[in-house]
Design a protein around this motif. Structure first.
Motif, mmCIF file in Angstrom:
data_model
loop_
_atom_site.group_PDB
_atom_site.id
_atom_site.type_symbol
_atom_site.label_atom_id
_atom_site.label_comp_id
_atom_site.label_asym_id
_atom_site.label_seq_id
_atom_site.Cartn_x
_atom_site.Cartn_y
_atom_site.Cartn_z
ATOM 1 N N HIS A 76 -32.722 -0.989 -40.748
ATOM 2 C CA HIS A 76 -31.193 -0.448 -40.549
ATOM 3 C C HIS A 76 -30.756 0.332 -41.615
ATOM 4 O O HIS A 76 -30.529 1.388 -41.091
ATOM 5 C CB HIS A 76 -30.141 -1.462 -40.761
ATOM 6 C CG HIS A 76 -30.316 -1.755 -39.284
ATOM 7 N ND1 HIS A 76 -29.150 -3.690 -38.887
ATOM 8 C CD2 HIS A 76 -30.768 -2.586 -38.028
ATOM 9 C CE1 HIS A 76 -29.900 -3.375 -37.366
ATOM 10 N NE2 HIS A 76 -30.026 -3.146 -37.333
ATOM 11 N N SER A 92 -23.797 1.290 -37.429
ATOM 12 C CA SER A 92 -24.787 0.299 -37.312
ATOM 13 C C SER A 92 -24.980 -1.058 -36.510
ATOM 14 O O SER A 92 -24.051 -1.974 -36.610
ATOM 15 C CB SER A 92 -26.029 0.078 -38.799
ATOM 16 O OG SER A 92 -26.662 -0.861 -38.709
ATOM 17 N N CYS A 119 -20.404 -0.623 -38.665
ATOM 18 C CA CYS A 119 -21.355 -1.431 -38.141
ATOM 19 C C CYS A 119 -20.562 -2.896 -37.138
ATOM 20 O O CYS A 119 -19.693 -3.129 -37.318
ATOM 21 C CB CYS A 119 -20.734 -2.495 -39.491
ATOM 22 S SG CYS A 119 -23.003 -3.234 -39.348
#
Length: 365
Positions: A76, A92, A119
């Motif tokens: 990541h 992400s 995210c």
């Protein structure tokens, strides 16, 4: 409305859910897919009618503004840094990084380059969880005093085709499933002030029973049962347990107890679900959901919200700051268990704005 161009890096198991859900949101358009395994990118590209290419080629595309990073947890940080260095916003998969130190690199680079970080999870934007948030804000259960959050299963090696990474550094039930529960709790109750935790790792190896790895032993590097207490800045105290060592249980996913009543919050790994409230001395009653994005899979709503936020110059909801706070909280359980102390959480984050009530599927404001 202008569509924001999206690229996806990482074409593994979760990418199918993102690719299907992205079609629901008119604000974004997927332009290309990439994966270090060219066959994985080509397979998903063929299935969804999208061009597949190398990662470096995708990052050079002028029509890609946001890159969705769907790589494994250990990758990541490196992938997100590459995206930011290419001058693109990044959203992400969870967690933001395998630890706070790694995640801080992403947040600092984004700030330097004036780029956005988003995210997962974005399930808290689903109608079940937005309804629960509205009930708390509308004083339906009074001031939140306490709560519980529980996830337990026998392990992902029963169903995942390549489950090894769940048990390596950056995996485990807290970093895998904890983001759903803690992110939802933060959007309901506000930031966490401190953590106390205990952990266990009863097995050093796990037997895979899913295909194609059936019969394979995989190593376990991380705690597979994590339990403890979240102390929120607003005063609420929530008991939590995340486990890959539970054969079966009857716990509700999330319960919130206020000074006027209690609330059952649906599974934070889903967007919809039933919300129930019980006033003091009364019975549980189902509450009609006030928000959309309920029936079906909407993974990518966080990226769609980021795209809308870029066009409208406003903060996005599934933000890097929220994910960073949640990661610090999750990391604190292991620190607390190893050092036998309460761990103070240094980061603070504002609760993300609620979505407007009554939105149709695919609408983001």
């Amino acid at each position: 409305m202008r569509k924001v161009g999206i690229g996806i890096i990482g074409c593994g198991n979760i990418s199918t859910a993102y690719l299907k859900a992205a079609q629901r949101f008119a604000v974004m358009e997927i332009k290309a897919l990439a994966d270090m395994r060219s066959d994985a990118a080509e397979r998903q590209g063929a299935a969804f009618g999208l061009p597949a290419m190398r990662v470096d080629q995708l990052l050079k595309r002028d029509d890609v503004e946001i890159v969705i990073n769907l790589t494994v947890p250990l990758a990541h940080t490196d992938v997100s840094l590459a995206v930011l260095n290419a001058g693109k916003h990044v959203h992400s998969e969870k967690p933001l990084g395998i630890n706070v130190t790694e995640a801080r690199k992403v947040m600092q680079l984004a700030a330097q380059k004036n780029l956005r970080v988003g995210c997962a999870p974005d399930t808290f934007l689903g109608g079940g969880h937005q309804t629960a948030r509205k009930l708390i804000d509308d004083d339906a259960i009074g001031t939140p005093v306490a709560g519980s959050a529980f996830f337990g299963c026998p392990g992902h090696e029963r169903w995942h085709p390549a489950p090894g990474f769940y048990y390596l550094r950056g995996g485990g039930p807290m970093l895998d499933m904890g983001p759903y529960y803690i992110t939802d709790l933060v959007q309901l109750l506000g930031p966490v002030a401190s953590v106390m935790g205990s952990t266990a790792r009863p097995k050093s190896e796990r037997l895979v029973t899913s295909q194609p790895m059936n019969g394979t032993l995989i190593p376990v590097e991380v705690s597979t049962h994590v339990a403890g207490t979240l102390e929120f800045e607003g005063g609420a105290v929530v008991s939590i347990a995340m486990s890959f060592d539970v054969p079966k249980h009857r716990h509700a996913p999330i319960e919130i107890y206020g000074d006027k009543g209690s609330m059952l919050v649906p599974d934070p790994n889903r967007f919809g679900g039933e919300v129930q409230v019980a006033k003091t001395g009364g019975d549980w009653e189902s509450v009609s959901l006030t928000h959309g994005h309920v029936d079906g899979e909407f993974r990518s709503i966080g990226a769609a919200d980021m795209a809308s936020a870029i066009l409208n110059n406003r903060p996005h909801r599934a933000s890097g700051a929220l994910a960073f706070h949640v990661l610090e909280v999750m990391e604190a359980f292991q620190i607390s268990a190893e050092e036998g102390r309460r761990v103070k959480i240094e980061s603070r984050v504002e609760r993300p704005a609620m979505l407007p009530a009554g939105r149709e599927t695919g609408q983001i404001d």
